[in-house]
Design an enzyme around this catalytic site. Structure first.
Site, PDB file in Angstrom:
ATOM      1  N   ASP A 195      87.222  55.059  64.284  1.00 25.61           N
ATOM      2  CA  ASP A 195      85.985  55.851  64.226  1.00 25.61           C
ATOM      3  C   ASP A 195      84.998  55.331  63.187  1.00 25.61           C
ATOM      4  OD1 ASP A 195      84.367  58.178  64.919  1.00 25.61           O
ATOM      5  OD2 ASP A 195      84.980  59.052  63.010  1.00 25.61           O
ATOM      6  N   SER A 213      79.530  62.483  65.635  1.00 26.19           N
ATOM      7  CA  SER A 213      80.457  62.250  66.744  1.00 26.19           C
ATOM      8  C   SER A 213      80.744  63.569  67.457  1.00 26.19           C
ATOM      9  CB  SER A 213      81.764  61.650  66.230  1.00 26.19           C
ATOM     10  OG  SER A 213      81.542  60.454  65.525  1.00 26.19           O
ATOM     11  N   GLN A 263      83.743  56.719  72.724  1.00 26.76           N
ATOM     12  CA  GLN A 263      83.246  57.821  71.901  1.00 26.76           C
ATOM     13  C   GLN A 263      81.854  58.231  72.385  1.00 26.76           C
ATOM     14  OE1 GLN A 263      81.906  58.437  67.371  1.00 26.76           O
ATOM     15  NE2 GLN A 263      84.113  58.223  67.586  1.00 26.76           N
TER      16      GLN A 263
END
Length: 276
Positions: A195, A213, A263
């Site tokens: 991430d 996110s 993502q």
């Protein structure tokens, strides 16, 4: 929002914690865990941290030998690195080969993150890789480049496929600490890394840009040692309705595809707020 390298707070550069400390969860009761490492951070809790800890908690509840093959998480509220996080695991199913778990991460009685994760007993079967790893110089030939918010990780930035991006979309990284022979732990460290950047930074145009996110998925294809170099490569896919989506791959240093990820993040044009 991810801080750029130049925005990394000086206090963070001086402070050193261990990723092993981060993943050493306290077992409070059956299927209930607590992350005990807390520290000051001027930004909301790093998503890779809470996802890696949630995976670690889920892995503590499955039959021995089963390893994660996919996880799907949603970031619901901003967390605080200075507060402990509680992880509650639900055991949805244990089959002959697969185990399904759900994890809820809480701070102050509110859910900040939830995850579905599936584990599999490793099986011998077809093993094919369709595409080669991205072309990048070896990490030993590149200068060190400290990435914000990562404990125990060394990073190197090769030439970028999107040179105008304000954050690397292609990155070599490895854990500086020797890690034990524990495939679940290595999967957690990979999740922690996964991430740290965003393929959407390649689409920043001076107006619209990526933000928080929303959700994050990882597929684990093959075991990997995260105390050796891996190459993460992120590719923007689309932007629509105030959201952006990117995909990514993680290869071992010898070019083996070990994980894939996607993502979705906010991607918005700032608007002036009306005066109150």
């Amino acid at each position: 929002m991810r801080p750029t390298i130049s925005e990394q707070p000086e206090s963070r550069l001086e402070e050193r914690h261990s990723v092993l400390e981060l993943l050493d969860l306290e077992e409070l009761d059956r299927d209930l865990y607590r992350g005990t490492l807390v520290f000051d951070d001027p930004y909301p809790l790093y998503g890779g941290q809470v996802a890696a800890q949630a995976l670690r908690a889920a892995g503590g509840t499955v039959p021995e030998g089963r390893l994660p093959h996919s996880l799907h998480g949603y970031f619901l509220r901003g967390g605080d690195a200075a507060r402990p996080t509680i992880f509650r695991v639900d055991r949805d199913r244990d089959g002959r080969s697969f185990s399904a778990r759900r994890v809820v991460a809480l701070q102050g009685g509110e859910v900040i993150f939830n995850m579905s994760v599936s584990f599999q007993q490793p099986a011998e079967d077809e093993d094919r890789q369709v595409h080669p790893a991205p072309d990048a110089p070896g990490p030993e030939t590149l200068p060190g480049s400290e990435m914000p918010r990562l404990f125990s990780m060394d990073s190197r930035v090769p030439p970028q496929p999107y040179p105008a991006s304000d954050f690397p979309t292609r990155l070599w990284s490895r854990c500086l600490e020797p890690l034990p022979d524990d495939d679940l732990l290595h999967a957690c460290v990979l999740t922690y890394l996964s991430d740290i950047s965003s393929g959407l930074t390649a689409l920043h145009d001076g107006t619209a840009r990526s933000g928080s996110s929303l959700d994050h998925s990882v597929w684990f294809h093959r075991p990997v040692r995260m105390d050796d170099w891996v190459l993460m490569d992120l590719v923007p896919l689309t932007v629509a309705s105030g959201r952006g989506l990117y995909s990514g791959t993680i290869h071992s240093r010898d070019g083996v595809l070990v994980a894939s990820l996607t993502q979705e993040c906010l991607f918005r044009t700032p608007r002036d707020r009306p005066s109150s």
